[in-house]
Design a protein around this motif. Structure first.
Motif, mmCIF file in Angstrom:
data_model
loop_
_atom_site.group_PDB
_atom_site.id
_atom_site.type_symbol
_atom_site.label_atom_id
_atom_site.label_comp_id
_atom_site.label_asym_id
_atom_site.label_seq_id
_atom_site.Cartn_x
_atom_site.Cartn_y
_atom_site.Cartn_z
ATOM 1 N N PRO A 1 0.828 -1.206 0.000
ATOM 2 C CA PRO A 1 0.000 0.000 0.000
ATOM 3 C C PRO A 1 0.862 1.255 0.000
ATOM 4 O O PRO A 1 1.905 1.316 0.643
ATOM 5 C CB PRO A 1 -0.790 -0.110 1.306
ATOM 6 C CG PRO A 1 -0.757 -1.565 1.653
ATOM 7 C CD PRO A 1 0.552 -2.082 1.142
ATOM 8 N N GLY A 2 0.419 2.239 -0.771
ATOM 9 C CA GLY A 2 1.127 3.507 -0.836
ATOM 10 C C GLY A 2 2.233 3.549 -1.871
ATOM 11 O O GLY A 2 2.910 4.558 -2.016
ATOM 12 N N LYS A 3 2.438 2.461 -2.590
ATOM 13 C CA LYS A 3 3.518 2.401 -3.583
ATOM 14 C C LYS A 3 2.966 2.416 -5.015
ATOM 15 O O LYS A 3 3.624 1.962 -5.940
ATOM 16 C CB LYS A 3 4.369 1.141 -3.375
ATOM 17 C CG LYS A 3 5.127 1.131 -2.074
ATOM 18 C CD LYS A 3 6.167 2.232 -2.049
ATOM 19 C CE LYS A 3 6.982 2.203 -0.789
ATOM 20 N NZ LYS A 3 7.946 3.283 -0.733
ATOM 21 N N GLU A 4 1.779 2.962 -5.184
ATOM 22 C CA GLU A 4 1.148 2.980 -6.498
ATOM 23 C C GLU A 4 1.980 3.731 -7.526
ATOM 24 O O GLU A 4 2.152 3.291 -8.658
ATOM 25 C CB GLU A 4 -0.270 3.575 -6.419
ATOM 26 C CG GLU A 4 -1.264 2.741 -5.641
ATOM 27 C CD GLU A 4 -1.165 2.913 -4.122
ATOM 28 O OE1 GLU A 4 -0.443 3.846 -3.644
ATOM 29 O OE2 GLU A 4 -1.798 2.121 -3.405
ATOM 30 N N SER A 5 2.518 4.880 -7.117
ATOM 31 C CA SER A 5 3.332 5.670 -8.033
ATOM 32 C C SER A 5 4.611 4.929 -8.411
ATOM 33 O O SER A 5 5.013 4.920 -9.579
ATOM 34 C CB SER A 5 3.678 7.017 -7.385
ATOM 35 O OG SER A 5 4.547 7.751 -8.215
ATOM 36 N N ALA A 6 5.246 4.303 -7.423
ATOM 37 C CA ALA A 6 6.464 3.529 -7.696
ATOM 38 C C ALA A 6 6.145 2.357 -8.616
ATOM 39 O O ALA A 6 6.916 2.033 -9.527
ATOM 40 C CB ALA A 6 7.083 3.027 -6.393
ATOM 41 N N PHE A 7 4.985 1.723 -8.418
ATOM 42 C CA PHE A 7 4.579 0.622 -9.284
ATOM 43 C C PHE A 7 4.419 1.110 -10.726
ATOM 44 O O PHE A 7 4.890 0.469 -11.664
ATOM 45 C CB PHE A 7 3.279 -0.014 -8.798
ATOM 46 C CG PHE A 7 2.709 -1.001 -9.774
ATOM 47 C CD1 PHE A 7 3.256 -2.275 -9.887
ATOM 48 C CD2 PHE A 7 1.650 -0.652 -10.601
ATOM 49 C CE1 PHE A 7 2.743 -3.187 -10.811
ATOM 50 C CE2 PHE A 7 1.140 -1.551 -11.516
ATOM 51 C CZ PHE A 7 1.683 -2.827 -11.620
ATOM 52 N N GLU A 8 3.758 2.252 -10.894
ATOM 53 C CA GLU A 8 3.558 2.792 -12.244
ATOM 54 C C GLU A 8 4.890 3.128 -12.910
ATOM 55 O O GLU A 8 5.075 2.862 -14.102
ATOM 56 C CB GLU A 8 2.667 4.036 -12.190
ATOM 57 C CG GLU A 8 1.222 3.721 -11.872
ATOM 58 C CD GLU A 8 0.376 4.973 -11.679
ATOM 59 O OE1 GLU A 8 0.821 6.076 -12.076
ATOM 60 O OE2 GLU A 8 -0.728 4.845 -11.127
ATOM 61 N N GLN A 9 5.814 3.695 -12.147
ATOM 62 C CA GLN A 9 7.133 3.999 -12.701
ATOM 63 C C GLN A 9 7.872 2.717 -13.086
ATOM 64 O O GLN A 9 8.514 2.662 -14.135
ATOM 65 C CB GLN A 9 7.965 4.800 -11.696
ATOM 66 C CG GLN A 9 7.466 6.202 -11.483
ATOM 67 C CD GLN A 9 8.242 6.911 -10.378
ATOM 68 O OE1 GLN A 9 8.943 6.293 -9.587
ATOM 69 N NE2 GLN A 9 8.110 8.228 -10.334
ATOM 70 N N MET A 10 7.758 1.704 -12.256
ATOM 71 C CA MET A 10 8.416 0.422 -12.557
ATOM 72 C C MET A 10 7.781 -0.212 -13.783
ATOM 73 O O MET A 10 8.476 -0.780 -14.630
ATOM 74 C CB MET A 10 8.320 -0.512 -11.338
ATOM 75 C CG MET A 10 9.080 -1.796 -11.506
ATOM 76 S SD MET A 10 10.848 -1.474 -11.653
ATOM 77 C CE MET A 10 11.367 -2.979 -12.436
#
Length: 157
Positions: free
Chosen positions: A135-144
């Motif tokens: 949770p809270g890593k949505e932006s990092a997931f999108e960048q990855m």
């Protein structure tokens, strides 16, 4: 087992309505897709262990590390994650896609895979699975996701 994880991840990402499916239904679906019971069980346990890593009580290896911690890999980790993979993890930390906790989750999940060595492409998928589940890593997931799926079309300086 890794093929099952990829299959599940691709289906979860592509059809978020299936995210909360129960283990029995999921096992039946995976059997229909041609996977074996033993591999299905191992993959489901791998995912369950990933979910458990989000609890600070179950992740004592993160305690005491700071944002500027230097990761020293064990001999076993170095065999499984070659220099290219370790360098990629460092790169992801430097661009703030991974923090200390998510880096350790990635390494933990890689070490639980049955493969004796992990190639960079497989490591990228594990990173995406970890970021997707934190949770809270949505932006990092999108960048990855962009790093994995976008083709490089320029000169690197």
């Amino acid at each position: 087992m890794f093929d099952i994880l990829l299959y599940l991840f691709e289906n979860i990402v592509n059809d978020s309505s299936e995210v909360w499916i129960d283990d029995d239904a999921l096992s039946k679906e995976l059997k229909r897709a041609g996977f074996h019971d033993d591999d299905i069980y191992k993959a489901l346990m791998w995912l369950e262990d990933l979910a458990d890593l989000q609890s600070t009580d179950n992740a004592p290896f993160i305690a005491g590390q700071t944002a500027v911690s230097t990761r020293v890999y064990t001999l076993e980790e170095s065999f499984k994650l070659d220099a290219e993979c370790r360098g990629f993890l460092l790169f992801l930390e430097q661009i703030n896609l991974l923090d200390v906790a998510t880096r350790e989750m990635v390494i933990d999940r890689v070490m639980e895979l049955e493969e004796s060595e992990i190639i960079l492409e497989d490591l990228k998928w594990v990173v995406m699975m970890v970021l997707f589940n934190v949770p809270g890593k949505e932006s990092a997931f999108e960048q990855m996701e962009n790093l994995v799926f976008d083709e490089f079309d320029g000169t690197l300086h």
